[in-house]
Scaffold this active site. Structure first.
Site, PDB file in Angstrom:
ATOM      1  N   ASP A  34      35.092  21.595  68.546  1.00 51.90           N
ATOM      2  CA  ASP A  34      34.505  20.507  67.760  1.00 51.90           C
ATOM      3  C   ASP A  34      34.699  20.822  66.278  1.00 51.90           C
ATOM      4  OD1 ASP A  34      32.547  18.080  68.235  1.00 51.90           O
ATOM      5  OD2 ASP A  34      31.774  19.155  66.485  1.00 51.90           O
ATOM      6  N   ILE A  35      35.159  19.834  65.499  1.00 48.76           N
ATOM      7  CA  ILE A  35      35.313  20.029  64.063  1.00 48.76           C
ATOM      8  C   ILE A  35      33.926  19.997  63.426  1.00 48.76           C
ATOM      9  CG2 ILE A  35      36.287  19.112  61.913  1.00 48.76           C
ATOM     10  CD1 ILE A  35      38.616  18.013  63.595  1.00 48.76           C
ATOM     11  N   GLU A  77      35.677  13.906  67.217  1.00 48.23           N
ATOM     12  CA  GLU A  77      36.190  15.159  66.666  1.00 48.23           C
ATOM     13  C   GLU A  77      36.168  16.283  67.692  1.00 48.23           C
ATOM     14  OE1 GLU A  77      31.751  15.227  65.811  1.00 48.23           O
ATOM     15  OE2 GLU A  77      33.311  13.720  65.923  1.00 48.23           O
TER      16      GLU A  77
END
Length: 175
Positions: A34-35, A77
Site C-alpha cells: 500500500d502506498i 493505491e
C-alpha cells in the site's frame, strides 16, 4: 493506467500459482503493498499527480520482477507482487529492494517534489499453501500492522513449517 494485472486477474493467477507444487529449491514471495499517505498526495497535488505516483510505483514494481513473477493493482493505491525465489534471504532482498527503490524516487509534478513510501505485508512460502482466502487475510493484517508500526516498512508473516498443508501461522514476525 498502470499496465498491471487487475485484482481479478491477479487473484486468478495467484490461485493457480498456489495450486502448483513448488519445484525443489523454489519458493514464493508474496507482497501485499500500500502506498503510504496516498490520499494526502491526491489532496495536495491533485489526482493527476496521484496517477503519476501510481504509475511510478508500477514501473518500480515491474523492475523488481523477473520473467515468471507477476504484479497487480488490487485497487486504489493497493498492489501485490508474487515472485519465485530460492530462499528466505532472496525473498527479503527483493522486498527490501522494492521498498527502498520506491522510497528513493522523487517525482517532480508541476514544480513540486513528491516522495512516497510503501508499507508491505510479506510472506515467504516454501511449500504448498492452498487456502488463498486465509493467506490474503493474513497478508492484509500484516500490511496494516506495517502501517500502524510506522509505515515504510515490511511486516513478515511467520511460517509454520511443521505443517506441510498450511504455511502461514497466526503470529506475525517483525521486520
Amino acid at each position: 493506467m498502470t499496465g498491471l494485472l487487475n485484482r481479478r486477474a491477479f487473484e486468478q493467477r495467484l490461485d493457480t500459482q498456489l495450486a502448483v507444487p513448488l519445484r525443489q529449491g523454489s519458493s514464493l514471495l508474496i507482497l501485499w503493498i500500500d502506498i503510504d499517505f496516498f490520499k494526502l498526495i491526491n489532496d495536495r497535488h491533485g489526482h493527476p499527480a496521484g496517477d503519476a505516483v501510481l504509475q511510478a510505483f508500477a514501473a518500480t514494481a515491474r523492475s523488481c520482477c523477473r520473467a515468471n513473477d507477476f504484479v497487480g493493482r488490487l485497487g486504489g493505491e493497493e498492489f501485490a507482487l508474487v515472485a519465485q525465489v530460492s530462499s528466505a534471504d532472496d525473498a527479503q532482498e527483493i522486498a527490501n529492494r522494492l521498498r527502498e527503490a520506491f522510497a528513493a524516487q522523487t517525482l517532480i509534478w508541476e514544480g513540486a517534489a513528491i516522495r512516497a513510501t510503501v508499507s508491505i505485508g510479506a510472506c515467504y512460502l516454501n511449500c504448498v499453501h492452498q487456502d488463498m482466502a486465509t493467506l490474503i487475510r493474513d497478508l492484509d493484517t500484516a500490511l496494516y500492522d506495517a502501517k500502524r508500526n510506522g509505515r515504510n516498512r515490511i511486516e513478515w508473516l511467520e511460517q509454520d513449517v511443521s505443517r506441510r498443508d498450511r504455511v502461514i501461522g497466526p503470529r506475525l514476525a517483525r521486520a
